[in-house]
Design an enzyme around this catalytic site. Structure first.
Site, PDB file in Angstrom:
ATOM      1  N   TYR A 135       0.862  -1.185   0.000  1.00  0.00           N
ATOM      2  CA  TYR A 135       0.000   0.000   0.000  1.00  0.00           C
ATOM      3  C   TYR A 135       0.900   1.237   0.000  1.00  0.00           C
ATOM      4  N   SER A 144       0.734  12.499   6.796  1.00  0.00           N
ATOM      5  CA  SER A 144      -0.566  12.845   7.392  1.00  0.00           C
ATOM      6  C   SER A 144      -1.479  13.534   6.390  1.00  0.00           C
ATOM      7  N   GLY A 177       5.280  -0.709   3.812  1.00  0.00           N
ATOM      8  CA  GLY A 177       5.808  -2.008   4.241  1.00  0.00           C
ATOM      9  C   GLY A 177       5.697  -3.016   3.110  1.00  0.00           C
ATOM     10  N   ARG A 310       8.521 -12.211  41.653  1.00  0.00           N
ATOM     11  CA  ARG A 310       9.566 -11.350  42.207  1.00  0.00           C
ATOM     12  C   ARG A 310       9.240 -10.945  43.646  1.00  0.00           C
ATOM     13  N   GLN A 330       2.583  -0.947  43.010  1.00  0.00           N
ATOM     14  CA  GLN A 330       2.695  -1.857  41.854  1.00  0.00           C
ATOM     15  C   GLN A 330       1.283  -2.104  41.294  1.00  0.00           C
ATOM     16  N   GLU A 424      -0.853   4.485  10.030  1.00  0.00           N
ATOM     17  CA  GLU A 424      -2.317   4.494   9.855  1.00  0.00           C
ATOM     18  C   GLU A 424      -2.928   5.754  10.457  1.00  0.00           C
TER      19      GLU A 424
HETATM   20  C1  LIG Z   1      -6.034  -8.717  10.095  1.00  0.00           C
HETATM   21  C2  LIG Z   1      -5.595  -7.643   9.229  1.00  0.00           C
HETATM   22  C3  LIG Z   1      -4.414  -6.936   9.857  1.00  0.00           C
HETATM   23  C4  LIG Z   1      -4.062  -5.733   9.101  1.00  0.00           C
HETATM   24  C5  LIG Z   1      -2.872  -5.128   9.690  1.00  0.00           C
HETATM   25  C6  LIG Z   1      -2.092  -4.456   8.633  1.00  0.00           C
HETATM   26  C7  LIG Z   1      -0.709  -4.227   9.137  1.00  0.00           C
HETATM   27  C8  LIG Z   1      -0.556  -2.914   9.733  1.00  0.00           C
HETATM   28  C9  LIG Z   1       0.848  -2.483   9.609  1.00  0.00           C
HETATM   29  C10 LIG Z   1       0.939  -1.014   9.542  1.00  0.00           C
HETATM   30  C11 LIG Z   1       0.596  -0.459   8.234  1.00  0.00           C
HETATM   31  C12 LIG Z   1       0.626   1.014   8.221  1.00  0.00           C
HETATM   32  C13 LIG Z   1       0.098   1.461   6.917  1.00  0.00           C
HETATM   33  C14 LIG Z   1      -0.033   2.963   6.801  1.00  0.00           C
HETATM   34  O1  LIG Z   1       0.397   3.716   7.605  1.00  0.00           O
HETATM   35  S1  LIG Z   1      -0.860   3.475   5.403  1.00  0.00           S
HETATM   36  C15 LIG Z   1      -0.854   5.231   5.457  1.00  0.00           C
HETATM   37  C16 LIG Z   1      -1.784   5.762   6.494  1.00  0.00           C
HETATM   38  N1  LIG Z   1      -1.915   7.166   6.345  1.00  0.00           N
HETATM   39  C17 LIG Z   1      -2.752   7.866   7.050  1.00  0.00           C
HETATM   40  O2  LIG Z   1      -3.447   7.344   7.905  1.00  0.00           O
HETATM   41  C18 LIG Z   1      -2.874   9.308   6.683  1.00  0.00           C
HETATM   42  C19 LIG Z   1      -3.697  10.088   7.659  1.00  0.00           C
HETATM   43  N2  LIG Z   1      -4.384  11.189   6.993  1.00  0.00           N
HETATM   44  C20 LIG Z   1      -5.674  11.132   6.604  1.00  0.00           C
HETATM   45  O3  LIG Z   1      -6.338  10.127   6.771  1.00  0.00           O
HETATM   46  C21 LIG Z   1      -6.274  12.376   5.973  1.00  0.00           C
HETATM   47  O4  LIG Z   1      -5.312  13.123   5.334  1.00  0.00           O
HETATM   48  C22 LIG Z   1      -6.990  13.233   7.036  1.00  0.00           C
HETATM   49  C23 LIG Z   1      -8.194  12.461   7.565  1.00  0.00           C
HETATM   50  C24 LIG Z   1      -6.066  13.617   8.158  1.00  0.00           C
HETATM   51  C25 LIG Z   1      -7.453  14.545   6.414  1.00  0.00           C
HETATM   52  O5  LIG Z   1      -8.299  14.300   5.336  1.00  0.00           O
HETATM   53  P1  LIG Z   1      -8.601  15.405   4.233  1.00  0.00           P
HETATM   54  O6  LIG Z   1      -7.346  16.030   3.836  1.00  0.00           O
HETATM   55  O7  LIG Z   1      -9.406  14.786   3.190  1.00  0.00           O
HETATM   56  O8  LIG Z   1      -9.331  16.610   4.938  1.00  0.00           O
HETATM   57  P2  LIG Z   1     -10.494  16.875   5.949  1.00  0.00           P
HETATM   58  O9  LIG Z   1      -9.984  16.722   7.320  1.00  0.00           O
HETATM   59  O10 LIG Z   1     -10.972  18.240   5.575  1.00  0.00           O
HETATM   60  O11 LIG Z   1     -11.635  15.851   5.635  1.00  0.00           O
HETATM   61  C26 LIG Z   1     -12.634  16.065   4.671  1.00  0.00           C
HETATM   62  C27 LIG Z   1     -13.835  15.240   5.023  1.00  0.00           C
HETATM   63  O12 LIG Z   1     -13.496  13.866   4.919  1.00  0.00           O
HETATM   64  C28 LIG Z   1     -13.833  13.189   6.125  1.00  0.00           C
HETATM   65  N3  LIG Z   1     -12.902  12.070   6.271  1.00  0.00           N
HETATM   66  C29 LIG Z   1     -11.563  12.122   6.417  1.00  0.00           C
HETATM   67  N4  LIG Z   1     -11.068  10.876   6.466  1.00  0.00           N
HETATM   68  C30 LIG Z   1     -12.120  10.040   6.335  1.00  0.00           C
HETATM   69  C31 LIG Z   1     -12.230   8.647   6.320  1.00  0.00           C
HETATM   70  N5  LIG Z   1     -11.168   7.855   6.455  1.00  0.00           N
HETATM   71  N6  LIG Z   1     -13.451   8.110   6.184  1.00  0.00           N
HETATM   72  C32 LIG Z   1     -14.545   8.875   6.066  1.00  0.00           C
HETATM   73  N7  LIG Z   1     -14.490  10.223   6.073  1.00  0.00           N
HETATM   74  C33 LIG Z   1     -13.290  10.787   6.210  1.00  0.00           C
HETATM   75  C34 LIG Z   1     -13.688  14.249   7.191  1.00  0.00           C
HETATM   76  O13 LIG Z   1     -14.392  13.892   8.351  1.00  0.00           O
HETATM   77  C35 LIG Z   1     -14.260  15.429   6.494  1.00  0.00           C
HETATM   78  O14 LIG Z   1     -15.676  15.286   6.543  1.00  0.00           O
HETATM   79  P3  LIG Z   1     -16.593  16.570   6.629  1.00  0.00           P
HETATM   80  O15 LIG Z   1     -16.196  17.277   7.911  1.00  0.00           O
HETATM   81  O16 LIG Z   1     -16.309  17.383   5.448  1.00  0.00           O
HETATM   82  O17 LIG Z   1     -17.968  16.019   6.705  1.00  0.00           O
HETATM   83  C1  LIG Z   2       6.457   1.406  10.809  1.00  0.00           C
HETATM   84  C2  LIG Z   2       5.688   2.222   9.818  1.00  0.00           C
HETATM   85  C3  LIG Z   2       5.015   1.580   8.790  1.00  0.00           C
HETATM   86  C4  LIG Z   2       4.348   2.315   7.816  1.00  0.00           C
HETATM   87  N1  LIG Z   2       3.735   1.667   6.782  1.00  0.00           N
HETATM   88  C5  LIG Z   2       3.176   2.385   5.785  1.00  0.00           C
HETATM   89  C6  LIG Z   2       2.615   1.737   4.647  1.00  0.00           C
HETATM   90  O1  LIG Z   2       2.588   0.503   4.562  1.00  0.00           O
HETATM   91  N2  LIG Z   2       2.100   2.493   3.657  1.00  0.00           N
HETATM   92  C7  LIG Z   2       2.087   3.847   3.711  1.00  0.00           C
HETATM   93  O2  LIG Z   2       1.610   4.478   2.787  1.00  0.00           O
HETATM   94  N3  LIG Z   2       2.581   4.501   4.798  1.00  0.00           N
HETATM   95  C8  LIG Z   2       3.134   3.805   5.820  1.00  0.00           C
HETATM   96  N4  LIG Z   2       3.649   4.449   6.918  1.00  0.00           N
HETATM   97  C9  LIG Z   2       3.612   5.911   6.966  1.00  0.00           C
HETATM   98  C10 LIG Z   2       2.652   6.428   8.034  1.00  0.00           C
HETATM   99  O3  LIG Z   2       1.330   6.211   7.669  1.00  0.00           O
HETATM  100  C11 LIG Z   2       2.923   7.923   8.260  1.00  0.00           C
HETATM  101  O4  LIG Z   2       4.215   8.038   8.816  1.00  0.00           O
HETATM  102  C12 LIG Z   2       1.876   8.497   9.190  1.00  0.00           C
HETATM  103  O5  LIG Z   2       0.643   8.645   8.517  1.00  0.00           O
HETATM  104  C13 LIG Z   2       2.300   9.849   9.789  1.00  0.00           C
HETATM  105  O6  LIG Z   2       2.576  10.754   8.808  1.00  0.00           O
HETATM  106  P1  LIG Z   2       3.938  11.602   8.774  1.00  0.00           P
HETATM  107  O7  LIG Z   2       5.050  10.652   8.840  1.00  0.00           O
HETATM  108  O8  LIG Z   2       3.800  12.491   7.619  1.00  0.00           O
HETATM  109  O9  LIG Z   2       3.930  12.432  10.101  1.00  0.00           O
HETATM  110  P2  LIG Z   2       3.826  14.051  10.259  1.00  0.00           P
HETATM  111  O10 LIG Z   2       2.480  14.435   9.808  1.00  0.00           O
HETATM  112  O11 LIG Z   2       4.978  14.647   9.530  1.00  0.00           O
HETATM  113  O12 LIG Z   2       3.959  14.162  11.783  1.00  0.00           O
HETATM  114  C14 LIG Z   2       5.010  14.877  12.451  1.00  0.00           C
HETATM  115  C15 LIG Z   2       4.396  15.624  13.668  1.00  0.00           C
HETATM  116  O13 LIG Z   2       3.542  16.657  13.181  1.00  0.00           O
HETATM  117  C16 LIG Z   2       2.294  16.599  13.859  1.00  0.00           C
HETATM  118  N5  LIG Z   2       1.245  17.064  12.934  1.00  0.00           N
HETATM  119  C17 LIG Z   2       1.125  16.826  11.604  1.00  0.00           C
HETATM  120  N6  LIG Z   2       0.028  17.403  11.112  1.00  0.00           N
HETATM  121  C18 LIG Z   2      -0.577  18.031  12.133  1.00  0.00           C
HETATM  122  C19 LIG Z   2      -1.769  18.797  12.249  1.00  0.00           C
HETATM  123  N7  LIG Z   2      -2.579  19.033  11.222  1.00  0.00           N
HETATM  124  N8  LIG Z   2      -2.078  19.294  13.464  1.00  0.00           N
HETATM  125  C20 LIG Z   2      -1.296  19.043  14.522  1.00  0.00           C
HETATM  126  N9  LIG Z   2      -0.159  18.314  14.472  1.00  0.00           N
HETATM  127  C21 LIG Z   2       0.197  17.812  13.299  1.00  0.00           C
HETATM  128  C22 LIG Z   2       2.124  15.145  14.239  1.00  0.00           C
HETATM  129  O14 LIG Z   2       1.266  15.023  15.373  1.00  0.00           O
HETATM  130  C23 LIG Z   2       3.548  14.736  14.564  1.00  0.00           C
HETATM  131  O15 LIG Z   2       3.807  15.072  15.908  1.00  0.00           O
HETATM  132  C24 LIG Z   2       4.317   3.734   7.904  1.00  0.00           C
HETATM  133  C25 LIG Z   2       4.971   4.370   8.965  1.00  0.00           C
HETATM  134  C26 LIG Z   2       5.647   3.635   9.908  1.00  0.00           C
HETATM  135  C27 LIG Z   2       6.351   4.346  11.021  1.00  0.00           C
END
Ligand SMILES: CCCCCCCCCCCCCC(=O)SCCNC(=O)CCNC(=O)[C@H](O)C(C)(C)COP(=O)(O)OP(=O)(O)OC[C@H]1O[C@@H](n2cnc3c(N)ncnc32)[C@H](O)[C@@H]1OP(=O)(O)O
Ligand SMILES: Cc1cc2nc3c(=O)[nH]c(=O)nc-3n(C[C@H](O)[C@H](O)[C@H](O)COP(=O)(O)OP(=O)(O)OC[C@H]3O[C@@H](n4cnc5c(N)ncnc54)[C@H](O)[C@@H]3O)c2cc1C
Length: 664
Positions: A135, A144, A177, A310, A330, A424
């Site tokens: 992904y 972010s 990853g 312990r 503890q 995430e």
């Molecule tokens: C068993 C299986 C196991 C699996 C394990 C796997 C292994 C794990 C290993 C680790 C693997 C790690 C893998 C990885 O790390 S993968 C990479 C993960 N990356 C992130 O999580 C990035 C985080 N950032 C965001 O999600 C967006 O940029 C955010 C949300 C911050 C802003 O977003 P945006 O810039 O668009 O702006 P907005 O805030 O104006 O939002 C606009 C509107 O959209 C709505 N909205 C926002 N988001 C959602 C949503 N999701 N569903 C529904 N609605 C949503 C929101 O409420 C708003 O609604 P409204 O107020 O207008 O009504």
């Molecule tokens: C082990 C690991 C595995 C990962 N796996 C994947 C993967 O499989 N696929 C993938 O696509 N990505 C993956 N990622 C990436 C991961 O999803 C991002 O690192 C994560 O979403 C955070 O984004 P960033 O690194 O840009 O942090 P930043 O956004 O740069 O965060 C830095 C600091 O800024 C602060 N900050 C940022 N924006 C704001 C705001 N609006 N308001 C206040 N504070 C803010 C944060 O709180 C944080 O303290 C992985 C990361 C790690 C560490």
């Protein structure tokens, strides 16, 4: 001595049916039997041994992970395991690997964002692992802020292809990853450009490596991003870097459920909301909440067993010293973590239900519950991972010096777990999403739109703004209604205070940025209310097994009273309780610790972890800690000889020099 159970006396103290608690913990008898069977299968297979893992250099560590992942796949095929059984097997192998992203994100992304035809084409290949995917969303410059991603996917109508390109260094994909050394394909998130117009982010299936010799395809630069925190730990994963130089893919590799590009290059937005592009993240955040209870319960199991083994201080007339678990300090550090593990288990179960419900609604084109599902998954992911990461570190400290040894299992568990606070979705960024949802809810209160689900309590805002706790004695804090109202009033008042402060700003976005810290705290209060309510709701169900429900009531009480104590400032500051009532809550909390104490070991036994899975000398089921610690020390490579490598080059000259100096 082998075969002796040093914790047997502790186990005899249990006041409940441990086997029934195992079923409650697992969620159902079916889940229990499944976990029990598969965890033992993995534990008894030398192919899944964890021996020496933290000592391996990176290349060997990584190769060993590849071996295990391939062996796991072989066993899955040989044993004809179902999808559910296979997922459990990967879980109990307990080593982060490319397969997590293949099964956990690549496949869900195609399922959630691909059309029926796309699913038909790609999923069978992925299910058979004839292609391996990851992904690829995050970039060097943006994680972010998903809307800030820079990779482009420009439609070329001449050839009916998209051209995927990394225009800047910061647009390099960074972190995915499984990308660095393994994946043949990726779901790449890029800006969709057609007819010169930028339509924002969309997912594309892109082949990265040859299926013959695994070499990167022309225009693709790909590799690993380097060593990460901790020994072993997440370094089994090939988090990668990826750059595209005008790589062409057919138009039909754009994931087209949310929007489409026609043969002529026309952009068409379907009637599903654009937020569905973020659907895979919602799915994974939900799984991360359940996983928090796994990780925390592991750490707590180790710290609880070791705290009973312990002994320090208090010996009289040569008798035994006190078990450290009997110190109130503890207990005050350990028991709330034990309670949190159970609390996160139940809220995880509920969240899974919510996710299934929203998915079914989405399939029927009902998008009404999507904002709540987003707020709940984002908020609970943030709350539970923060508490779990802090909790694992606290468990390490609870084990004193020995907790710092890798053989305690805690350093590696922490190092593997702690990025869950970042991946995430960074936990603060996610809390601010919850805060947005709360502010929107408060602003709509006068509009006649009735809040439902987890924010239904806002519908009673007038009452919640002026009510006062009626607790008069410590045991009144055991009344669910008293507790729920306390958490509701605190959350509602904190949200309303934020909304009132926001209204003082001419520009709401400026106000939101200025008040972000308060907003994040209001979001935490709301999320804690959800966890507390779901625990209490769980207790309203029929729970069989002698004494099981009573133990869960004790754990639930500890969970909410500890929160109340820790966040006393919020409860007092919003005027819902008096300082006398806060002090009564603390009295009740101490009483619950005493009730929990005899059951502590059996409550962690209920997690049903094998010694293989725990991988901790301090957490051994039989409590035989000291001989095993002693034995393990001698296995360290430094102890392979009495004279250390380097003695002749570095230590001997030093000693000689001292001798010469001494003679002078
Ligand atoms: C068993 C299986 C196991 C699996 C394990 C796997 C292994 C794990 C290993 C680790 C693997 C790690 C893998 C990885 O790390 S993968 C990479 C993960 N990356 C992130 O999580 C990035 C985080 N950032 C965001 O999600 C967006 O940029 C955010 C949300 C911050 C802003 O977003 P945006 O810039 O668009 O702006 P907005 O805030 O104006 O939002 C606009 C509107 O959209 C709505 N909205 C926002 N988001 C959602 C949503 N999701 N569903 C529904 N609605 C949503 C929101 O409420 C708003 O609604 P409204 O107020 O207008 O009504
Ligand atoms: C082990 C690991 C595995 C990962 N796996 C994947 C993967 O499989 N696929 C993938 O696509 N990505 C993956 N990622 C990436 C991961 O999803 C991002 O690192 C994560 O979403 C955070 O984004 P960033 O690194 O840009 O942090 P930043 O956004 O740069 O965060 C830095 C600091 O800024 C602060 N900050 C940022 N924006 C704001 C705001 N609006 N308001 C206040 N504070 C803010 C944060 O709180 C944080 O303290 C992985 C990361 C790690 C560490």
């Amino acid at each position: 001595m082998e075969g002796v159970d040093y914790l047997a006396d502790e186990r005899k103290k249990a006041e409940f049916d441990v086997n029934e608690m195992k079923i409650v913990w697992a969620g159902s008898r079916h889940n229990f039997e499944l976990s029990d069977r598969i965890s033992k299968l993995v534990a008894n297979d030398p192919g899944f041994s964890k021996e020496g893992r933290t000592m391996l250099p990176r290349k060997e560590l990584f190769k060993n992970t590849l071996r295990k992942a391939t062996y796991a796949w072989k066993r899955i095929i040989e044993l004809r395991l179902s999808e559910e059984e296979a997922a459990k097997l990967r879980h109990f192998v307990d080593e982060p690997a490319f397969t997590d992203l293949h099964w956990g994100m690549f496949i869900p992304a195609i399922k959630g964002q691909g059309t029926d035809e796309q699913q038909k084409k790609w999923l069978p290949l992925a299910y058979k692992m004839q292609i391996i995917g990851c992904y690829a969303q995050t970039e060097l410059g943006h994680g972010s802020n998903v809307q800030g991603l820079e990779t482009t996917a420009t439609f070329d109508p001449q050839t009916d292809e998209f051209v995927i390109h990394s225009p800047t260094l910061t647009s390099s994909k960074w972190w995915p990853g499984g990308l660095g050394k393994v994946s043949t394909h990726a779901v790449v998130y890029a800006r969709l450009i057609t007819n010169g117009k930028d339509y924002g982010i969309n997912g594309f299936i892109v082949q990265l490596r040859s299926l013959e010799d695994h070499k990167p395809l022309p225009g693709v630069t790909v590799g690993d991003i380097g060593l990460k925190f901790g020994n072993g730990a997440y370094n089994t994963m090939d988090n990668g870097v990826l750059r595209f130089d005008h790589v062409r893919i057919p138009r039909d590799q754009m994931l087209m459920r949310v929007s489409q590009v026609t043969r002529e290059g026309k952009y068409v937005q379907s009637d599903v909301p654009r937020q569905l592009l973020y659907g895979t993240m919602v799915y994974v955040r939900q799984t991360i909440v359940s996983d928090a209870s796994n990780a925390l319960s592991r750490a707590v199991c180790i710290a609880t067993r070791y705290s009973a083994v312990r002994r320090q201080f208090g010996s009289q007339n040569g008798g035994q010293e006190i078990q450290v678990i009997d110190y109130k300090t503890q207990q005050n550090r350990l028991f709330p973590l034990l309670a949190s593990a159970y609390a996160f288990r139940f809220v995880g179960e509920w969240l899974k239900w919510l996710y299934t419900d929203v998915t079914q609604r989405l399939q029927a084109n009902d998008f009404s519950t999507l904002p709540e599902a987003h707020a709940c998954t984002a908020g609970l992911k943030s709350l539970t991972t923060t508490a779990t990461a802090d909790g694992i570190e606290e468990c390490r400290k609870l084990c004193g010096g020995h907790g710092y040894l890798c053989s305690s299992g805690l350093p590696e568990l922490f190092a593997v777990y702690v990025p869950a606070c970042t991946y995430e979705g960074d936990n603060t960024v996610l809390l601010l999403q919850v805060a947005r949802f709360l502010m929107k809810t408060v602003s709509q209160l006068g509009s006649g739109k009735k809040p439902v689900g987890t924010i239904a309590y806002m519908g009673r805002i007038e009452h919640l703004m002026q009510c006062r706790s009626d607790v008069k004695q410590a045991k009144d804090w055991l009344k669910p209604s008293a507790v729920v109202e306390a958490f509701e009033a605190r959350a509602a008042r904190m949200s309303v205070a934020c909304a009132q402060n926001l209204s003082k700003f001419d520009n709401p976005e400026e106000g939101f940025a200025e008040l972000a810290a308060d907003l994040a705290e209001a979001a935490v209060a709301h999320c804690q209310l959800i966890v507390v309510s779901k625990f209490i709701e769980k207790l309203q169900q029929d729970i069989p097994g002698e004494g099981v429900k009573q133990q869960l009531e004790v754990l639930c009480g500890i969970y909410y009273l500890f929160l109340l104590h820790k966040h006393q400032g919020d409860f007092l500051g919003t005027g819902y309780i008096t300082s006398k009532q806060a002090s009564l809550a603390n009295d009740q909390l101490r009483a619950l610790y005493s009730q929990l104490r005899p059951n502590a070991i059996s409550l962690v036994d209920a997690f049903n972890y094998t010694d293989h899975f725990l991988d901790s000398i301090l957490g051994r089921y039989d409590g035989n800690v000291y001989p095993k610690l002693y034995e393990a020390a001698w296995k360290d490579p430094l102890n392979q000889s009495d004279i250390a490598d380097g003695f002749h080059e570095y230590i001997r000259p030093l000693l000689k020099q001292q001798l010469r100096t001494a003679r002078l």
